[in-house]
Design an enzyme around this catalytic site. Sequence first.
Site, PDB file in Angstrom:
ATOM      1  N   GLY A  79      -8.704  -2.847  32.594  1.00 29.61           N
ATOM      2  CA  GLY A  79      -8.826  -1.400  32.649  1.00 29.61           C
ATOM      3  C   GLY A  79      -7.508  -0.694  32.917  1.00 29.61           C
ATOM      4  N   THR A  80      -6.734  -1.225  33.831  1.00 26.95           N
ATOM      5  CA  THR A  80      -5.479  -0.566  34.195  1.00 26.95           C
ATOM      6  C   THR A  80      -4.533  -0.515  32.994  1.00 26.95           C
ATOM      7  OG1 THR A  80      -5.743  -1.319  36.468  1.00 26.95           O
ATOM      8  CG2 THR A  80      -3.519  -0.653  35.792  1.00 26.95           C
ATOM      9  N   ASN A 160     -16.272   5.255  39.777  1.00 26.66           N
ATOM     10  CA  ASN A 160     -16.429   3.960  40.440  1.00 26.66           C
ATOM     11  C   ASN A 160     -16.988   4.059  41.853  1.00 26.66           C
ATOM     12  OD1 ASN A 160     -13.712   5.112  40.175  1.00 26.66           O
ATOM     13  ND2 ASN A 160     -13.136   3.656  41.773  1.00 26.66           N
ATOM     14  N   GLN A 188     -16.592   1.816  34.305  1.00 24.04           N
ATOM     15  CA  GLN A 188     -17.794   1.687  35.141  1.00 24.04           C
ATOM     16  C   GLN A 188     -19.083   2.004  34.398  1.00 24.04           C
ATOM     17  OE1 GLN A 188     -17.967   0.326  38.030  1.00 24.04           O
ATOM     18  NE2 GLN A 188     -15.841   0.294  38.715  1.00 24.04           N
ATOM     19  N   SER A 208     -13.321  -2.815  30.719  1.00 23.03           N
ATOM     20  CA  SER A 208     -12.778  -3.973  31.432  1.00 23.03           C
ATOM     21  C   SER A 208     -13.862  -5.030  31.617  1.00 23.03           C
ATOM     22  CB  SER A 208     -12.252  -3.506  32.796  1.00 23.03           C
ATOM     23  OG  SER A 208     -11.810  -4.614  33.551  1.00 23.03           O
ATOM     24  N   ALA A 209     -13.544  -6.280  31.237  1.00 22.09           N
ATOM     25  CA  ALA A 209     -14.565  -7.345  31.210  1.00 22.09           C
ATOM     26  C   ALA A 209     -15.146  -7.652  32.587  1.00 22.09           C
ATOM     27  CB  ALA A 209     -13.953  -8.618  30.618  1.00 22.09           C
ATOM     28  N   HIS A 210     -14.297  -7.625  33.636  1.00 18.95           N
ATOM     29  CA  HIS A 210     -14.801  -8.125  34.927  1.00 18.95           C
ATOM     30  C   HIS A 210     -15.783  -7.188  35.611  1.00 18.95           C
ATOM     31  CE1 HIS A 210     -12.323  -6.039  38.159  1.00 18.95           C
ATOM     32  NE2 HIS A 210     -11.585  -5.745  37.112  1.00 18.95           N
ATOM     33  N   THR A 246       1.159 -12.906  23.175  1.00 15.35           N
ATOM     34  CA  THR A 246       0.132 -13.874  22.786  1.00 15.35           C
ATOM     35  C   THR A 246      -1.179 -13.546  23.491  1.00 15.35           C
ATOM     36  OG1 THR A 246       1.819 -15.548  22.489  1.00 15.35           O
ATOM     37  CG2 THR A 246      -0.437 -16.349  22.760  1.00 15.35           C
ATOM     38  N   CYS A 334      -7.611   1.338  53.755  1.00 18.01           N
ATOM     39  CA  CYS A 334      -6.956   1.224  55.055  1.00 18.01           C
ATOM     40  C   CYS A 334      -5.497   0.883  54.806  1.00 18.01           C
ATOM     41  CB  CYS A 334      -7.625   0.131  55.869  1.00 18.01           C
ATOM     42  SG  CYS A 334      -7.285   0.282  57.607  1.00 18.01           S
TER      43      CYS A 334
HETATM   44  N1  PLP Z   1     -10.874   2.377  36.008  1.00 17.86           N
HETATM   45  C1  PLP Z   1     -11.946   2.358  36.817  1.00 17.86           C
HETATM   46  C2  PLP Z   1     -12.904   3.505  36.816  1.00 17.86           C
HETATM   47  C3  PLP Z   1     -12.154   1.266  37.662  1.00 17.86           C
HETATM   48  O1  PLP Z   1     -13.213   1.252  38.474  1.00 17.86           O
HETATM   49  C4  PLP Z   1     -11.221   0.203  37.642  1.00 17.86           C
HETATM   50  C5  PLP Z   1     -11.370  -0.938  38.561  1.00 17.86           C
HETATM   51  O2  PLP Z   1     -11.802  -0.799  39.696  1.00 17.86           O
HETATM   52  C6  PLP Z   1     -10.139   0.277  36.757  1.00 17.86           C
HETATM   53  C7  PLP Z   1      -9.998   1.389  35.958  1.00 17.86           C
HETATM   54  C8  PLP Z   1      -9.125  -0.823  36.679  1.00 17.86           C
HETATM   55  O3  PLP Z   1      -9.641  -1.885  35.919  1.00 17.86           O
HETATM   56  P1  PLP Z   1      -8.977  -3.343  36.037  1.00 17.86           P
HETATM   57  O4  PLP Z   1      -9.365  -3.887  37.366  1.00 17.86           O
HETATM   58  O5  PLP Z   1      -9.594  -4.109  34.902  1.00 17.86           O
HETATM   59  O6  PLP Z   1      -7.508  -3.169  35.868  1.00 17.86           O
END
Ligand code: PLP
Length: 392
Positions: A79-80, A160, A188, A208-210, A246, A334
């Site tokens: 995602g990032t 999120n 999300q 994002s897959a995870h 790659t 924190c």
């Molecule tokens: N965007 C949102 C709304 C998220 O909740 C998250 C992860 O918590 C991300 C982006 C980042 O995704 P990643 O952990 O795959 O980099």
Amino acid sequence: MDGWTSFTMPRAYFDHNATTPPDPAVIEAVTRALGEDFGNASSVHHFGQRAKALLDQARTAVGQLIGAEPAEIVFTSGGTESDNLALRGAAEALEPTGKRHIITNGIEHEAVLNTVKALVKRGWTSTLLPVDATGIVSPAALASAMTRETAIVSVMHANNEIGTIQPIADLAAIAHEHGALVHTDAVQSVGKIPVDVRTLGVDLLTLSAHKFNGPKGAGALWIRRGTRLVSTMTGGKHERNRRGGTENVPGIAGLGVAARLAQGKLSTEAARIAALRDRLEHGILRSVTGTVVNGALTPRVPNTTNISFDGVEAESLLIALDLEGFAVSTGSACSSGTLEPSHVLRAMNLPSHRTQNSIRFSLGAGNSEAQVDALLAALPLVVGKLRTLVRR
Ligand code: PLP
């Protein structure tokens, strides 16, 4: 369900918005790709073509999950990176037009907020739209923030921390009327609710897959056909020149399997999870005094509830619940000994006593009614104990 219990028992995991346990079928696909299909997908020989076939299958599965053509999918590390590629890549492509204004809002993930800050450092201007007390960005606020300089609008699909779903189609229509590109961070929502890029009407979408039982380190950016984007990861001609490097074949194979599984069970699983979430939410509101739900009750992703507990510090409640075997999360970070209230709840203008004592419960495939009931049995006692300590 059986495949899941071993991951989560005897502890119960209620933090699926942070990450999800990979589905057993995903673990199998990742393991197989890592061991057997180790070829470089750019290689012409048999080994390379086997790896390429996995990428093709995953591209098709991800495309089907979000109503996109496979060729519009660019695989990333998550995602990032997808948010970075969307915003930095679009910004660089649009700079020659002279338009350098980007609009977003205060409840985005840091991946968007900090990328917008980076664009401001290189000469862009930005507008952070307000959200209302339930965390919704109003189309009217966007309409009045649009200027002739506005090049990009980025609004997340589901939040999120509170799960609130934004009126993306309405926002996208307004942005397009003014000639701006629209990005949505759907990390999300994808895999939790039906997501269709054409219905949303956006140009760029992050996933994002995870977050839906896939592996970490794999994700995608959907780029509407014809959208100009400059690659931010310069290198080889991978991903049709849009992301050098790659490909992470095992991760992407896992993403593809997670996408296929999510699509297959979307409606039944969403209903099951929503029923569990509602059982938990109603149970807490009924059995623990001084509790209130943060964010819009609807529209909301089915797995999330964010609840403030009067007179309890969120971090203490998180730790106490962890000791009882329940993993939850706070919206607070924190840092250097100070408890920073959630930027999301602050942007919603909630009073400080509510921003500092909020707990996020996010449910997923491994959760059962028995786990929810066990949490409901533990919570009044744990909260009661903490409140007694505070009063002393
Ligand atoms: N965007 C949102 C709304 C998220 O909740 C998250 C992860 O918590 C991300 C982006 C980042 O995704 P990643 O952990 O795959 O980099």
